[in-house]
Design an enzyme around this catalytic site. Structure first.
Site, PDB file in Angstrom:
ATOM      1  N   GLY A  55       0.865  -1.101   0.039  1.00 12.68           N
ATOM      2  CA  GLY A  55       0.203  -0.321  -0.084  1.00 12.68           C
ATOM      3  C   GLY A  55       1.084   1.429   0.300  1.00 12.68           C
ATOM      4  CD  GLU A  56       2.526   1.499   3.346  1.00 15.25           C
ATOM      5  OE1 GLU A  56       2.941   0.164   3.204  1.00 15.25           O
ATOM      6  OE2 GLU A  56       1.625   1.301   4.544  1.00 15.25           O
ATOM      7  CB  VAL A  57       4.949  -0.165  -2.239  1.00 17.59           C
ATOM      8  CG1 VAL A  57       5.793  -0.219  -3.911  1.00 17.59           C
ATOM      9  CG2 VAL A  57       6.472  -0.349  -1.803  1.00 17.59           C
TER      10      VAL A  57
END
Length: 405
Positions: A55-57
């Site tokens: 999700g962060e990527v």
């Protein structure tokens, strides 16, 4: 305090390595060689960006692309298989070096900073790795992007306040999600804080393939309400079908979270003698009451082609999934109330906002029944998009802050 942290970390490190040996496998990366900093050197200046998981990527992808357009070189790290796989899939360029985040040991961080001539380190959200933070040279800028601090983390930071003060003061810049986060950071003597919103909510992270969306829409019902159940888990399809069985003039499109469940679901629908079709098996689904959507990677386009989205993973599965995505696709979003992975967003958009949640079949049926009226859908979507705009990260401000020398 850093001595105590290092002692605990070193004692735990053998177990961490064993866990990684058993679970970490990414094609194209020599995992352990990279984790210990054995990777080719580069004379070029790099910006080190770290996103812990998938999700962060994905949330960072727009920022990374913008930096690449400015001819910056990136060292992109992640801690999970899915995050690393996503980076490798998205960036096939010499300007992006991909590696797993190293073990939090001072000499490893110093080695990587030196080997890649790192000029800036950008850590996403609440990634506060003590040895990386304390080993950073003074000429390397340390930035916390999309900063957030959970209540659990805040309690721990207050418990060890002198240590937390030292840690936070090492950052050169915080780009915080909210004014509340800014206030929390000020408790620990943070300086240079800008409130820039939540980048995960920004429209730059969502790119619609209009050709795909139009193709999907052309194959579904034309004159009926189209409701998509997206990212559903086992048992949630039965819940939704049972809840909506009394509603007419509606087509339900089911897109399971895990593709390996397509075959089993088809068998279940057949045994229940439901009027269903499989999306990839025919070009026209006008007469089907239920469509099993078996295309992978096109959920956003499917959301765009429908009128209402029920976001799964929140009914029987308790962690929840991204209920913001349908709003960006101009589709009304609703979700179950089990959102343990989205507590902050639930507070903003559900508990205090326009995204409706349900706890049982009767509530779900009532929500869909009300939203069958087009004016109700339009009003609800307007409220959802208005709230989204208020809390979305300001991309231009964020990018300007990140590139400011």
């Amino acid at each position: 305090m850093i001595f105590v942290y290092n002692l605990i970390y070193i004692l735990a490190l053998p177990l961490i390595i064993i866990r990684d040996f058993l679970t970490k496998r990414v094609k194209g990366i020599n995992f352990f060689k990279s984790k210990f900093g054995f990777i080719d050197k580069s004379q070029d200046e790099h910006i080190w960006i770290h996103g812990v998981s998938l999700g962060e990527v994905r949330a960072l992808s727009g920022i990374v692309s913008s930096l690449l357009n400015e001819e910056k070189r990136i060292l992109f790290t992640s801690s999970t298989n899915t995050g690393l796989t996503e980076i490798l899939k998205k960036y096939s360029t010499d300007s992006v070096v991909v590696m797993p985040f190293p073990y939090d040991l001072n000499f490893l961080h110093q080695k990587i900073i030196s080997n890649f001539n790192v000029s800036k380190i950008i850590l996403f959200e609440s990634e506060f790795w003590p040895n990386l933070i304390f080993s950073k040279p003074n000429n390397v800028q340390l930035i916390s992007l999309n900063t957030t601090i959970s209540q659990k983390t805040l309690k721990k930071m207050r418990l060890f306040k002198p240590f937390s003060d030292q840690l936070i003061k090492r950052f050169d810049l915080f780009l915080a999600q909210t004014d509340e986060i800014k206030s929390n950071l000020l408790e620990f003597q943070a300086s240079n804080i800008k409130v820039t919103g939540n980048i995960k909510l920004s429209s730059e992270n969502y790119r619609l393939n209009e050709e795909k969306a139009n193709e999907i829409a052309s194959k579904l019902a034309k004159n009926r309400l189209k409701v998509v159940a997206g990212s559903t888990h086992e048992g949630e399809e039965d819940f939704i079908i049972e809840a909506l069985k009394s509603l007419h003039d509606m087509q339900l499109i089911i897109a399971p979270r895990h593709p390996e469940r397509f075959h089993a679901l088809s068998g279940t629908f057949q045994n229940q003698r439901l009027n269903y079709s499989i999306y990839s098996h025919q070009n026209n689904h006008e007469s089907s009451d239920i469509v099993l959507f078996d295309r992978v990677g096109d959920l956003y386009e499917l959301y765009s082609a429908c009128d209402i989205a029920i976001v799964g993973g929140s009914i029987i599965f308790t962690k929840g999934h991204n209920f913001i995505e349908p709003i960006h696709a101009n589709t009304v979003s609703i979700t179950g109330e089990n959102l343990s992975n989205f507590k902050e967003l639930k507070k903003i958009f559900c508990s205090e906002g326009p995204v409706m949640t349900f706890k049982d079949k009767k509530e779900l049926a009532g929500i869909i029944s009300d939203l069958k009226i087009e004016s109700q859908r339009n009003e609800r979507l307007f409220l959802q998009k208005d709230k989204l705009e208020k809390y979305s990260g300001n991309y231009s401000v964020i990018l300007s802050a990140l590139t400011d020398e």
